[in-house]
Design an enzyme around this catalytic site. Structure first.
Site, PDB file in Angstrom:
ATOM      1  N   ASP A 164       0.854  -1.198   0.000  1.00  0.00           N
ATOM      2  CA  ASP A 164       0.000   0.000   0.000  1.00  0.00           C
ATOM      3  C   ASP A 164       0.884   1.241   0.000  1.00  0.00           C
ATOM      4  O   ASP A 164       2.079   1.171   0.314  1.00  0.00           O
ATOM      5  CB  ASP A 164      -0.941   0.005   1.207  1.00  0.00           C
ATOM      6  CG  ASP A 164      -0.199   0.034   2.540  1.00  0.00           C
ATOM      7  OD1 ASP A 164       0.806  -0.698   2.662  1.00  0.00           O
ATOM      8  OD2 ASP A 164      -0.613   0.776   3.439  1.00  0.00           O
ATOM      9  N   GLU A 184      -0.156  -1.143   5.578  1.00  0.00           N
ATOM     10  CA  GLU A 184       0.946  -0.812   6.483  1.00  0.00           C
ATOM     11  C   GLU A 184       0.939   0.658   6.851  1.00  0.00           C
ATOM     12  O   GLU A 184       1.252   1.039   7.978  1.00  0.00           O
ATOM     13  CB  GLU A 184       2.291  -1.184   5.824  1.00  0.00           C
ATOM     14  CG  GLU A 184       3.471  -1.127   6.771  1.00  0.00           C
ATOM     15  CD  GLU A 184       4.212   0.194   6.781  1.00  0.00           C
ATOM     16  OE1 GLU A 184       5.156   0.322   7.554  1.00  0.00           O
ATOM     17  OE2 GLU A 184       3.842   1.130   6.024  1.00  0.00           O
TER      18      GLU A 184
HETATM   19 ZN   LIG Z   1       7.001   1.900   4.017  1.00  0.00          ZN
END
Ligand SMILES: [Zn+2]
Length: 270
Positions: A71, A137
């Site tokens: 992401d 993340e």
């Molecule tokens: Zn990163």
């Protein structure tokens, strides 16, 4: 096996598929497809949408996991980009795009490296090599990688986050500290009748900023940085806010638990 040109093309392809946190499916499918093309022994997409590929050595041994997230943070300043954030353009020997450095470039390189290692060795190595491409993340760091750790059970983990092409050992942990101040709401035309929660917060922030962070020889400073602040009601049209909430990003060092982190903050604002 693929060439360096193919690796560059793979990275460009990954950059052309937007993958903001929570919208990683397109890139996840690309990563899975590449792992399959490259002959990984097993490729799964887990319950969160992360990809985990495994290459088994011929002999038993340890599991090495190469981990990256797929992401990216949002593009909020597109007009200021010299290159299309989703173009994967190459200029002056560099690939440009949202997430090129953080961290699709690394994801593509790790998948390719694992495949090349398997080919070069003819799988005559001990243990397993896993590559994970995790989701979300940037918003919920650690959640999807914990699930990957549960599935892959690695003995060693290599994270492909950018470190200026040097090897860095270890990483600070992360905590979020939320501080709230309460006031008394009233009409903003007569503010003396209430207590403005935001003014109270500015005093609290001043004190928190005086905290001297602990330091670790390898990990650096256990920083505490203000990341957002919001008042209530919001928007506060003609109302003195009755509540203010500030969130701090705290990067933690070895031995810094909740008691240490909150103790420091409580002492500062006591
Ligand atoms: Zn990163």
């Amino acid at each position: 096996m693929d060439t360096n040109e193919q690796l560059i093309a793979f990275c460009q392809e990954a950059l052309r598929i937007p993958s903001y946190s929570g919208q990683e499916q397109g890139v996840a499918e690309l990563m899975k497809r590449k792992m399959e093309e490259y002959g990984f022994d097993e490729v799964i997409i887990d319950r969160f949408g992360s990809v985990l590929g495994t290459i088994n050595g011929k002999r038993p041994g340890k599991t090495v996991l190469m981990d990256g997230h797929i992401d990216t943070v949002d593009v909020i300043d597109a007009p200021q980009w010299e290159h299309d954030p989703f173009g994967g353009e190459i200029a002056d020997g560099k690939i440009y795009g949202r997430g090129a450095s953080d961290m699709k470039g690394s994801d593509c390189a790790m998948i390719t490296a694992a495949a090349r290692f398997a080919e070069k060795t003819g799988r005559d190595f001990a243990g397993r090599v896993c590559v994970s491409c995790t989701v979300h993340e940037e918003r919920f760091e650690g959640v999807s990688s914990r699930e990957i750790t549960r599935l892959a059970k690695p003995d060693l983990v290599i994270i492909g986050e950018a470190t200026s092409t040097t090897v860095k050992r270890g990483q600070r942990g992360r905590a979020e500290v939320v501080v709230e101040t309460e006031g008394v709401s009233c009409h903003s035309s007569n503010p003396e009748k209430g207590v403005n929660a935001v003014y109270a917060m500015t005093a609290v922030i001043d004190e928190i900023r005086k905290i001297v962070p602990n330091e670790h020889p390898l990990l650096g400073k256990g920083i505490l940085e203000l990341t957002d602040i919001i008042s209530q009601p919001y928007p506060g049209a003609s109302v003195v806010p009755s509540l203010c909430r500030a969130t701090f990003d705290r990067r933690t060092l070895v031995g810094e638990d909740e008691a240490v982190i909150l103790g420091q903050v409580n002492e500062a604002i006591a």
